[in-house]
Design an enzyme around this catalytic site. Structure first.
Site, PDB file in Angstrom:
ATOM      1  N   PRO A   1      32.233  57.924  31.607  1.00 49.05           N
ATOM      2  CG  PRO A   1      31.095  57.846  33.656  1.00 49.05           C
ATOM      3  CD  PRO A   1      30.874  57.955  32.163  1.00 49.05           C
TER       4      PRO A   1
ATOM      5  CG  ASN B   1      35.971  51.078  36.863  1.00 46.94           C
ATOM      6  OD1 ASN B   1      36.189  51.063  35.653  1.00 46.94           O
ATOM      7  ND2 ASN B   1      35.575  50.009  37.528  1.00 46.94           N
TER       8      ASN B   1
ATOM      9  CE1 TYR C   1      24.396  50.301  33.621  1.00 49.31           C
ATOM     10  CE2 TYR C   1      26.455  49.921  32.449  1.00 49.31           C
ATOM     11  CZ  TYR C   1      25.648  50.738  33.222  1.00 49.31           C
ATOM     12  OH  TYR C   1      26.086  51.991  33.575  1.00 49.31           O
TER      13      TYR C   1
ATOM     14  CE  LYS D   1      23.602  53.551  31.964  1.00 51.14           C
ATOM     15  NZ  LYS D   1      23.200  54.932  32.332  1.00 51.14           N
TER      16      LYS D   1
ATOM     17  NE  ARG E   1      37.489  46.811  35.310  1.00 50.54           N
ATOM     18  CZ  ARG E   1      37.851  45.740  34.611  1.00 50.54           C
ATOM     19  NH1 ARG E   1      38.980  45.760  33.904  1.00 50.54           N
ATOM     20  NH2 ARG E   1      37.092  44.663  34.613  1.00 50.54           N
TER      21      ARG E   1
ATOM     22  CE  LYS F   1      34.982  41.338  49.085  1.00 51.23           C
ATOM     23  NZ  LYS F   1      35.626  40.528  48.031  1.00 51.23           N
TER      24      LYS F   1
END
Length: 332
Positions: free
Chosen positions: A181, A183, A153, A157, A226, A205
Protein backbone atom coordinates in the site's frame (compact mmCIF):
# COMPACT_ATOMS: atom_id res chain seq x y z
CA UNK A 1 -12.31 -20.20 6.71
CA UNK A 2 -10.49 -19.16 9.87
CA UNK A 3 -9.05 -15.68 9.36
CA UNK A 4 -6.19 -14.66 11.64
CA UNK A 5 -5.57 -10.91 11.64
CA UNK A 6 -2.08 -10.42 13.09
CA UNK A 7 -2.05 -6.88 14.38
CA UNK A 8 0.57 -4.63 15.87
CA UNK A 9 0.24 -0.96 15.01
CA UNK A 10 -1.92 -1.01 11.87
CA UNK A 11 -5.10 -0.48 13.86
CA UNK A 12 -6.86 1.63 11.23
CA UNK A 13 -6.44 -1.18 8.68
CA UNK A 14 -7.22 -3.94 11.18
CA UNK A 15 -10.48 -2.33 12.32
CA UNK A 16 -11.42 -1.72 8.70
CA UNK A 17 -10.73 -5.35 7.80
CA UNK A 18 -12.81 -6.51 10.74
CA UNK A 19 -15.61 -4.24 9.63
CA UNK A 20 -15.45 -5.53 6.06
CA UNK A 21 -14.95 -9.23 6.80
CA UNK A 22 -17.91 -11.31 7.94
CA UNK A 23 -15.73 -14.38 8.51
CA UNK A 24 -14.53 -16.37 11.49
CA UNK A 25 -11.66 -14.34 12.90
CA UNK A 26 -9.22 -16.01 15.26
CA UNK A 27 -6.83 -13.76 17.13
CA UNK A 28 -6.84 -15.05 20.67
CA UNK A 29 -9.97 -15.29 22.75
CA UNK A 30 -11.45 -11.80 22.37
CA UNK A 31 -11.75 -11.81 18.57
CA UNK A 32 -14.99 -13.79 18.45
CA UNK A 33 -16.50 -10.98 20.49
CA UNK A 34 -14.88 -8.50 18.13
CA UNK A 35 -16.44 -10.23 15.14
CA UNK A 36 -19.90 -10.26 16.71
CA UNK A 37 -19.54 -6.59 17.56
CA UNK A 38 -18.21 -5.83 14.06
CA UNK A 39 -17.96 -2.01 13.93
CA UNK A 40 -19.48 -1.31 17.32
CA UNK A 41 -17.56 0.73 19.86
CA UNK A 42 -16.00 -2.31 21.53
CA UNK A 43 -13.96 -3.05 18.39
CA UNK A 44 -11.57 -0.27 19.30
CA UNK A 45 -11.08 -1.61 22.81
CA UNK A 46 -10.62 -5.20 21.65
CA UNK A 47 -8.06 -4.23 19.01
CA UNK A 48 -6.08 -2.16 21.50
CA UNK A 49 -5.99 -5.11 23.86
CA UNK A 50 -4.73 -7.25 20.98
CA UNK A 51 -2.09 -4.67 20.19
CA UNK A 52 -0.72 -4.69 23.71
CA UNK A 53 -0.69 -8.49 23.83
CA UNK A 54 0.59 -9.41 20.40
CA UNK A 55 3.53 -7.05 19.94
CA UNK A 56 5.67 -9.03 22.35
CA UNK A 57 4.14 -12.41 21.48
CA UNK A 58 5.00 -12.16 17.81
CA UNK A 59 8.63 -11.35 18.56
CA UNK A 60 8.84 -14.65 20.43
CA UNK A 61 8.89 -17.78 18.26
CA UNK A 62 7.48 -20.07 20.95
CA UNK A 63 4.59 -17.83 21.91
CA UNK A 64 3.75 -17.13 18.27
CA UNK A 65 3.71 -20.86 17.55
CA UNK A 66 1.46 -21.40 20.59
CA UNK A 67 -1.13 -18.90 19.33
CA UNK A 68 -1.20 -20.41 15.85
CA UNK A 69 -1.37 -23.97 17.17
CA UNK A 70 -4.28 -23.01 19.40
CA UNK A 71 -6.40 -21.33 16.73
CA UNK A 72 -5.30 -23.20 13.58
CA UNK A 73 -6.01 -20.34 11.13
CA UNK A 74 -6.33 -21.21 7.45
CA UNK A 75 -6.04 -17.61 6.21
CA UNK A 76 -3.77 -14.95 7.74
CA UNK A 77 -3.61 -11.19 7.19
CA UNK A 78 -0.20 -10.22 8.57
CA UNK A 79 -0.20 -6.53 9.50
CA UNK A 80 2.08 -6.83 12.51
CA UNK A 81 5.16 -4.62 12.44
CA UNK A 82 7.14 -2.01 14.24
CA UNK A 83 6.27 1.10 12.27
CA UNK A 84 6.56 4.86 12.60
CA UNK A 85 6.96 8.09 10.76
CA UNK A 86 10.09 9.62 9.28
CA UNK A 87 11.64 10.86 12.51
CA UNK A 88 11.07 7.66 14.48
CA UNK A 89 12.70 5.67 11.67
CA UNK A 90 15.69 7.99 11.63
CA UNK A 91 16.21 7.44 15.37
CA UNK A 92 15.84 3.66 15.47
CA UNK A 93 16.86 1.88 12.27
CA UNK A 94 18.40 -1.03 14.18
CA UNK A 95 15.24 -1.56 16.24
CA UNK A 96 13.10 -1.48 13.10
CA UNK A 97 15.31 -4.10 11.45
CA UNK A 98 15.52 -6.52 14.38
CA UNK A 99 11.91 -6.37 15.56
CA UNK A 100 10.42 -6.72 12.10
CA UNK A 101 12.71 -9.60 11.13
CA UNK A 102 11.69 -11.47 14.30
CA UNK A 103 7.98 -10.82 13.76
CA UNK A 104 7.99 -11.78 10.09
CA UNK A 105 9.98 -14.96 10.54
CA UNK A 106 7.83 -16.11 13.46
CA UNK A 107 4.47 -15.37 11.82
CA UNK A 108 5.24 -17.01 8.48
CA UNK A 109 6.85 -20.08 10.02
CA UNK A 110 3.99 -20.52 12.52
CA UNK A 111 1.47 -20.17 9.68
CA UNK A 112 3.37 -22.76 7.67
CA UNK A 113 3.46 -25.20 10.58
CA UNK A 114 -0.35 -25.11 10.95
CA UNK A 115 -0.71 -25.51 7.18
CA UNK A 116 -2.29 -22.10 6.63
CA UNK A 117 -3.56 -21.89 3.06
CA UNK A 118 -2.97 -18.19 2.55
CA UNK A 119 -0.87 -15.50 4.23
CA UNK A 120 -1.11 -11.91 2.99
CA UNK A 121 1.64 -9.71 4.43
CA UNK A 122 1.96 -5.94 4.23
CA UNK A 123 4.91 -4.10 2.68
CA UNK A 124 5.19 -0.37 1.93
CA UNK A 125 6.25 1.87 -0.94
CA UNK A 126 8.99 3.30 1.29
CA UNK A 127 10.95 0.06 0.83
CA UNK A 128 11.65 0.76 -2.86
CA UNK A 129 15.07 2.02 -4.02
CA UNK A 130 15.78 5.66 -3.27
CA UNK A 131 17.36 6.17 -6.69
CA UNK A 132 14.89 4.84 -9.23
CA UNK A 133 12.66 5.71 -12.15
CA UNK A 134 8.99 6.56 -11.72
CA UNK A 135 6.41 5.26 -11.45
CA UNK A 136 7.67 2.36 -9.35
CA UNK A 137 6.10 -1.05 -9.85
CA UNK A 138 6.18 -4.49 -8.24
CA UNK A 139 9.26 -5.64 -10.18
CA UNK A 140 11.54 -2.93 -8.73
CA UNK A 141 11.59 -3.72 -4.99
CA UNK A 142 15.14 -5.11 -4.87
CA UNK A 143 16.73 -2.88 -7.51
CA UNK A 144 18.85 -0.76 -5.16
CA UNK A 145 19.26 0.58 -1.60
CA UNK A 146 16.24 2.24 0.06
CA UNK A 147 16.30 5.79 1.38
CA UNK A 148 18.81 6.09 4.22
CA UNK A 149 16.20 7.48 6.63
CA UNK A 150 14.41 4.12 7.01
CA UNK A 151 16.81 1.46 5.75
CA UNK A 152 16.20 -0.82 8.75
CA UNK A 153 12.46 -1.02 8.22
CA UNK A 154 12.83 -1.19 4.44
CA UNK A 155 15.24 -4.12 4.33
CA UNK A 156 13.21 -6.05 6.92
CA UNK A 157 10.05 -5.56 4.88
CA UNK A 158 11.78 -6.52 1.65
CA UNK A 159 12.64 -9.83 3.28
CA UNK A 160 8.92 -10.67 3.42
CA UNK A 161 8.99 -10.91 -0.37
CA UNK A 162 12.02 -13.20 -0.10
CA UNK A 163 10.23 -15.34 2.50
CA UNK A 164 7.16 -15.68 0.26
CA UNK A 165 9.20 -16.78 -2.74
CA UNK A 166 11.25 -19.21 -0.64
CA UNK A 167 8.18 -20.83 0.93
CA UNK A 168 6.70 -21.23 -2.54
CA UNK A 169 9.89 -22.77 -3.96
CA UNK A 170 10.77 -25.08 -1.10
CA UNK A 171 7.64 -25.88 0.90
CA UNK A 172 5.14 -27.60 -1.39
CA UNK A 173 4.25 -24.51 -3.38
CA UNK A 174 2.90 -22.33 -0.59
CA UNK A 175 1.04 -19.34 -2.01
CA UNK A 176 2.00 -16.68 0.51
CA UNK A 177 2.06 -13.18 -0.90
CA UNK A 178 2.28 -9.48 0.04
CA UNK A 179 0.55 -6.23 -0.74
CA UNK A 180 2.27 -2.85 -1.08
CA UNK A 181 0.00 0.00 0.00
CA UNK A 182 0.93 3.64 -0.33
CA UNK A 183 0.43 6.01 2.65
CA UNK A 184 -2.49 4.65 4.68
CA UNK A 185 -4.75 6.85 6.80
CA UNK A 186 -8.16 6.62 8.42
CA UNK A 187 -10.06 6.31 11.69
CA UNK A 188 -8.19 4.47 14.48
CA UNK A 189 -4.85 5.61 13.05
CA UNK A 190 -1.85 6.58 15.19
CA UNK A 191 -2.14 10.36 15.56
CA UNK A 192 1.10 10.75 17.51
CA UNK A 193 2.75 13.94 16.33
CA UNK A 194 6.31 12.85 17.01
CA UNK A 195 6.25 9.24 15.83
CA UNK A 196 3.16 8.90 13.62
CA UNK A 197 2.82 9.28 9.86
CA UNK A 198 2.38 12.59 8.12
CA UNK A 199 -1.39 12.87 7.61
CA UNK A 200 -2.59 11.82 11.09
CA UNK A 201 0.18 13.99 12.53
CA UNK A 202 -1.09 17.00 10.58
CA UNK A 203 -4.64 16.33 11.74
CA UNK A 204 -3.54 16.23 15.37
CA UNK A 205 -1.42 19.37 14.99
CA UNK A 206 -4.31 21.26 13.38
CA UNK A 207 -6.63 20.19 16.20
CA UNK A 208 -4.24 21.48 18.87
CA UNK A 209 -3.46 24.69 16.98
CA UNK A 210 -7.19 25.35 16.62
CA UNK A 211 -7.75 24.84 20.34
CA UNK A 212 -4.77 26.94 21.43
CA UNK A 213 -5.03 29.66 18.78
CA UNK A 214 -1.46 28.96 17.72
CA UNK A 215 0.10 28.51 14.25
CA UNK A 216 0.00 25.14 12.51
CA UNK A 217 3.64 24.18 12.01
CA UNK A 218 4.27 21.69 9.19
CA UNK A 219 7.59 19.89 9.48
CA UNK A 220 9.72 20.17 6.35
CA UNK A 221 9.33 22.21 3.20
CA UNK A 222 5.99 20.73 2.12
CA UNK A 223 7.35 19.80 -1.29
CA UNK A 224 7.59 15.96 -1.02
CA UNK A 225 4.76 14.10 -2.74
CA UNK A 226 2.70 11.15 -1.57
CA UNK A 227 -0.22 8.94 -2.63
CA UNK A 228 -2.72 8.40 0.18
CA UNK A 229 -5.08 5.42 0.47
CA UNK A 230 -8.05 5.33 2.84
CA UNK A 231 -7.94 2.44 5.32
CA UNK A 232 -11.47 1.29 4.42
CA UNK A 233 -10.51 1.03 0.75
CA UNK A 234 -7.35 -0.84 1.67
CA UNK A 235 -9.35 -3.26 3.82
CA UNK A 236 -11.65 -4.11 0.92
CA UNK A 237 -8.61 -4.76 -1.27
CA UNK A 238 -6.96 -6.88 1.43
CA UNK A 239 -9.95 -9.19 1.46
CA UNK A 240 -9.88 -9.42 -2.33
CA UNK A 241 -6.19 -10.37 -2.24
CA UNK A 242 -6.85 -12.93 0.49
CA UNK A 243 -9.59 -14.70 -1.45
CA UNK A 244 -8.92 -14.01 -5.15
CA UNK A 245 -5.30 -13.03 -5.86
CA UNK A 246 -3.27 -16.10 -6.83
CA UNK A 247 0.27 -14.78 -7.30
CA UNK A 248 3.27 -15.03 -4.99
CA UNK A 249 4.58 -11.79 -6.48
CA UNK A 250 3.40 -8.74 -4.49
CA UNK A 251 0.82 -6.26 -5.72
CA UNK A 252 0.69 -2.50 -5.18
CA UNK A 253 -2.57 -1.27 -3.67
CA UNK A 254 -2.84 2.42 -4.39
CA UNK A 255 -4.80 5.21 -5.93
CA UNK A 256 -3.58 6.31 -9.35
CA UNK A 257 -0.49 8.37 -10.03
CA UNK A 258 -2.70 11.35 -10.82
CA UNK A 259 -3.94 11.34 -7.19
CA UNK A 260 -0.49 12.10 -5.78
CA UNK A 261 -0.37 15.28 -3.69
CA UNK A 262 2.38 17.32 -2.06
CA UNK A 263 2.64 17.55 1.73
CA UNK A 264 1.72 21.22 1.33
CA UNK A 265 -1.46 20.25 -0.54
CA UNK A 266 -2.23 17.64 2.13
CA UNK A 267 -1.76 20.26 4.87
CA UNK A 268 -4.04 22.67 3.01
CA UNK A 269 -6.69 19.94 2.75
CA UNK A 270 -6.46 19.30 6.52
CA UNK A 271 -6.77 23.05 7.16
CA UNK A 272 -9.90 23.17 5.00
CA UNK A 273 -11.56 20.10 6.53
CA UNK A 274 -10.70 21.10 10.11
CA UNK A 275 -11.79 24.71 9.40
CA UNK A 276 -8.53 25.97 10.81
CA UNK A 277 -8.30 29.75 10.55
CA UNK A 278 -4.83 30.37 11.92
CA UNK A 279 -1.41 30.79 10.39
CA UNK A 280 0.35 27.89 8.63
CA UNK A 281 4.15 27.82 8.68
CA UNK A 282 6.76 25.36 7.41
CA UNK A 283 9.74 24.38 9.57
CA UNK A 284 12.43 23.77 6.98
CA UNK A 285 14.94 22.77 9.65
CA UNK A 286 13.11 19.42 9.77
CA UNK A 287 13.98 16.70 7.27
CA UNK A 288 11.76 16.12 4.24
CA UNK A 289 12.58 12.44 3.83
CA UNK A 290 12.21 10.83 0.42
CA UNK A 291 10.95 13.37 -2.12
CA UNK A 292 8.55 11.03 -3.89
CA UNK A 293 7.69 7.35 -4.31
CA UNK A 294 5.08 7.51 -7.05
CA UNK A 295 3.60 4.03 -7.48
CA UNK A 296 1.82 2.51 -10.43
CA UNK A 297 -1.44 0.68 -9.75
CA UNK A 298 -1.55 -0.75 -13.29
CA UNK A 299 -1.40 -4.35 -12.02
CA UNK A 300 -4.27 -3.74 -9.60
CA UNK A 301 -6.32 -2.15 -12.38
CA UNK A 302 -5.75 -5.18 -14.58
CA UNK A 303 -7.34 -7.33 -11.90
CA UNK A 304 -9.92 -4.84 -10.55
CA UNK A 305 -10.66 -2.29 -13.28
CA UNK A 306 -13.91 -1.15 -11.67
CA UNK A 307 -12.66 -0.69 -8.10
CA UNK A 308 -13.69 2.73 -6.79
CA UNK A 309 -11.52 4.56 -4.27
CA UNK A 310 -13.04 6.93 -1.74
CA UNK A 311 -12.28 10.53 -2.83
CA UNK A 312 -9.41 11.97 -0.80
CA UNK A 313 -11.35 14.92 0.63
CA UNK A 314 -14.24 12.67 1.70
CA UNK A 315 -11.89 10.15 3.34
CA UNK A 316 -9.99 12.96 5.04
CA UNK A 317 -13.20 14.47 6.41
CA UNK A 318 -14.34 11.11 7.79
CA UNK A 319 -10.93 10.67 9.43
CA UNK A 320 -10.89 14.17 10.92
CA UNK A 321 -14.47 13.81 12.17
CA UNK A 322 -13.57 10.51 13.84
CA UNK A 323 -10.48 12.00 15.47
CA UNK A 324 -12.35 15.01 16.86
CA UNK A 325 -15.19 12.83 18.15
CA UNK A 326 -12.77 10.35 19.74
CA UNK A 327 -9.96 12.66 20.78
CA UNK A 328 -9.75 11.48 24.39
CA UNK A 329 -9.38 7.81 23.44
CA UNK A 330 -7.54 8.10 20.08
CA UNK A 331 -3.98 6.85 19.87
CA UNK A 332 -1.76 9.89 20.15
Amino acid sequence: MKLCVCVCVCVCVCVSVCACACACVCVRCCVRALLRACVAACVRCCVRALLRALVCILRDAGETREVFQKHQPTHVIHLAAMVGGLFKNMRANLDFWRNNIYINDNVLQAAHEVDAVRVVSCLSTCIFPDKTTYPIDETMIHNGPPHKSNFGYSYAKRMLDVYNRAYHDQERGRFYTAVIPTNVFGPHDNFNIKDGHVLPGLIHKAYIAQKEGSPLVVWGSGTPRRQFIYSLDLARLFLWVLTEYQEVEPIILSVGEEEEVSIKEAAEAVVEVMRFKGQVTYDTTKADGQFKKTASNAKLRQYCPSFTFTPFKQALKETCDWFVANYDSARK
